[in-house]
Design a protein around this motif. Sequence first.
Motif, PDB file in Angstrom:
ATOM      1  N   LEU A 163      33.310-104.191  54.044  1.00 41.79           N
ATOM      2  CA  LEU A 163      33.927-103.404  52.983  1.00 41.79           C
ATOM      3  C   LEU A 163      34.224-101.983  53.442  1.00 41.79           C
ATOM      4  O   LEU A 163      35.247-101.403  53.090  1.00 41.79           O
ATOM      5  N   GLU A 164      33.300-101.435  54.223  1.00 41.10           N
ATOM      6  CA  GLU A 164      33.526-100.080  54.740  1.00 41.10           C
ATOM      7  C   GLU A 164      34.720-100.054  55.696  1.00 41.10           C
ATOM      8  O   GLU A 164      35.519 -99.103  55.697  1.00 41.10           O
ATOM      9  N   GLN A 181      29.280-105.662  41.822  1.00 43.27           N
ATOM     10  CA  GLN A 181      30.056-104.430  41.686  1.00 43.27           C
ATOM     11  C   GLN A 181      31.090-104.308  42.807  1.00 43.27           C
ATOM     12  O   GLN A 181      32.249-103.953  42.567  1.00 43.27           O
ATOM     13  N   GLU A 182      30.654-104.601  44.029  1.00 44.98           N
ATOM     14  CA  GLU A 182      31.570-104.527  45.159  1.00 44.98           C
ATOM     15  C   GLU A 182      32.705-105.544  45.014  1.00 44.98           C
ATOM     16  O   GLU A 182      33.871-105.265  45.342  1.00 44.98           O
ATOM     17  N   GLN A 202      33.909-106.700  42.204  1.00 50.46           N
ATOM     18  CA  GLN A 202      34.804-106.217  41.166  1.00 50.46           C
ATOM     19  C   GLN A 202      35.763-105.156  41.693  1.00 50.46           C
ATOM     20  O   GLN A 202      36.952-105.147  41.368  1.00 50.46           O
ATOM     21  N   VAL A 203      35.216-104.248  42.496  1.00 49.19           N
ATOM     22  CA  VAL A 203      36.072-103.204  43.080  1.00 49.19           C
ATOM     23  C   VAL A 203      37.151-103.824  43.946  1.00 49.19           C
ATOM     24  O   VAL A 203      38.327-103.459  43.892  1.00 49.19           O
ATOM     25  N   LEU A 204      36.756-104.798  44.770  1.00 48.98           N
ATOM     26  CA  LEU A 204      37.711-105.436  45.669  1.00 48.98           C
ATOM     27  C   LEU A 204      38.779-106.187  44.879  1.00 48.98           C
ATOM     28  O   LEU A 204      39.975-106.079  45.171  1.00 48.98           O
ATOM     29  N   SER A 205      38.348-106.942  43.868  1.00 50.07           N
ATOM     30  CA  SER A 205      39.334-107.714  43.096  1.00 50.07           C
ATOM     31  C   SER A 205      40.220-106.797  42.277  1.00 50.07           C
ATOM     32  O   SER A 205      41.377-107.124  41.995  1.00 50.07           O
ATOM     33  N   GLY A 206      39.726-105.618  41.901  1.00 53.22           N
ATOM     34  CA  GLY A 206      40.541-104.684  41.133  1.00 53.22           C
ATOM     35  C   GLY A 206      41.697-104.122  41.922  1.00 53.22           C
ATOM     36  O   GLY A 206      42.700-103.674  41.351  1.00 53.22           O
ATOM     37  N   GLY A 207      41.596-104.136  43.229  1.00 50.75           N
ATOM     38  CA  GLY A 207      42.673-103.622  44.071  1.00 50.75           C
ATOM     39  C   GLY A 207      43.702-104.664  44.432  1.00 50.75           C
ATOM     40  O   GLY A 207      44.616-104.397  45.227  1.00 50.75           O
ATOM     41  N   ARG A 251      42.964-112.298  40.475  1.00 52.08           N
ATOM     42  CA  ARG A 251      42.047-111.701  39.497  1.00 52.08           C
ATOM     43  C   ARG A 251      41.470-112.772  38.566  1.00 52.08           C
ATOM     44  O   ARG A 251      40.296-112.749  38.220  1.00 52.08           O
ATOM     45  N   GLU A 277      23.064-102.222  35.638  1.00 53.90           N
ATOM     46  CA  GLU A 277      24.270-102.498  34.884  1.00 53.90           C
ATOM     47  C   GLU A 277      23.911-102.867  33.448  1.00 53.90           C
ATOM     48  O   GLU A 277      23.071-103.715  33.204  1.00 53.90           O
TER      49      GLU A 277
END
Length: 840
Positions: free
Chosen positions: A86-87, A110-111, A113-118, A125, A149
């Motif tokens: 991810l980094e 969380q990670e 979700q961030v990835l799928s949001g992009g 999605r 969370e």
Amino acid sequence: MRTMGSKIRNRGHGAMGGGQAPGGEVERLIEKGRFKDAVKQAKLCRRAEATPESHRLLERAYLLRADQLRRGAMPAAAREVAGHLLEFGVTDPALFGETVHLLLSLGMKQEAQVLSGGIDSPEVRDGFAGHEADQAVVDLGRTGGSSQETSQETREIREFGQAIRMAIAAVQAGDEAKGLEALRGISRGSPFADWKFFVRGLAARLRGAESEVRANWDRLDPKRAAARVARTVRDFTDHRTLGRDGAVAPAVKTDALERLVFGAVVLEPLEELRALVASERFGDAIRRMTSLQGPLASIDPDLAVRLTRAFYDRLVKEARMLDYDEAMTLARQFTRAAHPLPIDPSWNRFWALLWEGPDGSLEEAEDYWRKYLKDLENLPILKADEQALGRALVLKHLGDERVLESDAIPDSIHGLFTGSSDKKEADQHRRRAIKFFEESLALAPEHHPTYACLMGAYEDWERLDDAAVVARRLLARFPDDFDALMYLAGYHFDRQEPEPALECVRRARAIKPLDEGAAERECAIHILRARDLALKERWIEGRAEFVEAERLKPETRQWLHVRARRAIFELKAGQAETAQELITDACADLREPTPLWLALLIESIRYRLPQRERDQFEARWLKAVPGKARSETAGALADLMASFVSEKVDYPGRAGHIHQVVGYLRRATRIKYAHDDLAHVCLLLSALPDQVLLLGKMVNRGIKLFPDSPLFLMRAAAQELADMKGGQKGAGTAEARLRKAQQLAEATNTPENARILPVVREMLSLLEDTRSGLPGLPFAGFGGGPFGPGAGINGIEDLLDFFSEMMGGGPFDDEGFDDEPAPRRTRPKGAPRPGKAKPR
């Protein structure tokens, strides 16, 4: 079942694939499954040429390596590599889905979700939402990601996942209505809708309604987990059987379903393992466990550890019961087959516990404990302060073991068994125990139980000064420790130091104002302080102490020895008239004044009255003691002397007074006693080792006069056990009497019976534990063998000492209250120490 790695591994990537150098070397390593090396090589490619192709190649290697670690039951390492990915950044659209899947599998919601949001693609999605829903159903424990969370969305996912699982369980249990009711809140547009259709189809299938099954299961997304499970259930329905209601119910084999869901068959082997353990076939169980470790670890790394934990203690206990060769074989098989516990990565704790068995070696066990101390210094699952506490607990355990070892060395055998006392060896064990306790406290100075264990050990060894030092150290850390304060109150009380004793007991009573023992102790201290003040000629303060004692325990005003002290106090103060009034009142309340003359004589000596006044009391005592023996007088004399004998409180002339009282009791073996009077007589005689025969006569008198008295039944049982000529018959008679005593004490709720009952139960337990077939003797060591250094009770002598101690500290010691401490009941040498958590 194809893994994520197989799908990604076979995917081509333009110029960097096809065996071309240097990317070709990466492809070759990937084909061979050497993903760790592939990551290294891809990094070199990236450094050599920073192109989009080299970036995607490293992404792919990272992803494959992380998935490999996940499947290898190394989730922490897999999360670390996924973090690097991810980094570094995911740019290959073809890897987005697999990466999200991996992150969710590792609990990195969380990670994910961030990835799928992009991702711009609605399909991706939606796929993420569906996979998240599947994860909530299949693995509820990982749903929700971070424990911090608390979003509404997260709570809904957890709740829906739980609802689906509850619905499936209800349908499988035959309660279709309850199962369908659990799904009421799931809409058709929800990512959980597939699971709603699955549950409806499952319920229909169990009813045999195939048209309903098709109507629901044909609507499932073939890419989702619900569809895969439904296909498996359909494919592996070999035949049908009739249910209880006559409907057709499918009989489903689970092997293929387990392979689909888990990647291996585990349920049947687990059931076999359970059966093997239940039948104590541990060798076969370990072999079965070996085959299960890999599949369980691939499903969830925690499962393999949980399997070890389930076996761990049971294997230690089982191996301890075997001979050396069998135990070593079983233990080695287990440590080779099982996944080590995170708290015991090198098995040193396991081997240490094994060597502490009855036939083990304390030295060998200590060697392993020392290795385990090294393990704890760098145990990754523990923080620094937890590591220190863990080491402190191990050291405390070593101290406890050394205390037990020192107690297991008998003081004497008296020719019953071979062997002799070994004070030097016992002292060595005690020095080692103290060293371990002190090292433990250095690591964890706030650990209360270690202070209590060290203090209790000093008490048992009669090193009371050292125990007092530990009690003060404990109070420096825990100022409100009631037991330590009470111990110090008794310690100073024994040494005739009323001021520090009073300070400690008042602090203790502030903590527990309703504690009866603390009130009695303070009352005794005030009486002690009155004599101390009288010797200092502080009369007003001394009288106030008697008043305070009476305030705490109003009944003290009627106690014989307290009345005698008040009279002697006034004589010491020069108030002869007041003293005579007190003596006259006391005589009026007694059938005859013989016990009062002895009490006045004793206190005149202890208060250091002039010899002329002492002689007057002695003359009255000597004139009265040859009189006719009476129950009340015998009981009062015995009660008076017992308080001095039991605690070895000396004063000039004590030995002569004991001799005179015993002489009186010898003339009183056939009189008609009151129950409590005879109880006091037996209490005194049990504290005099040279009066065994007279005690036996008094106990027999008690059985004759009071056949249903739990107290005398208990004493008679101890008498039978002490009579070695009784053999097995004596033990049987003793047990019968103890059983009767227990029944009677339980039937009548009185304070006396409440004090007797625990002693009777303890004697019965000890009798049962120590009985064996040793010829001519009713007892032997725990486990059936003869007594030895490792036995719980070291020989007949210690067993009888234990009964004697229980009898000597008997239940009728309430009015033996004096300015001496109440008798302490001690455990026998070598007896198990259940915890020794509190000082007495």
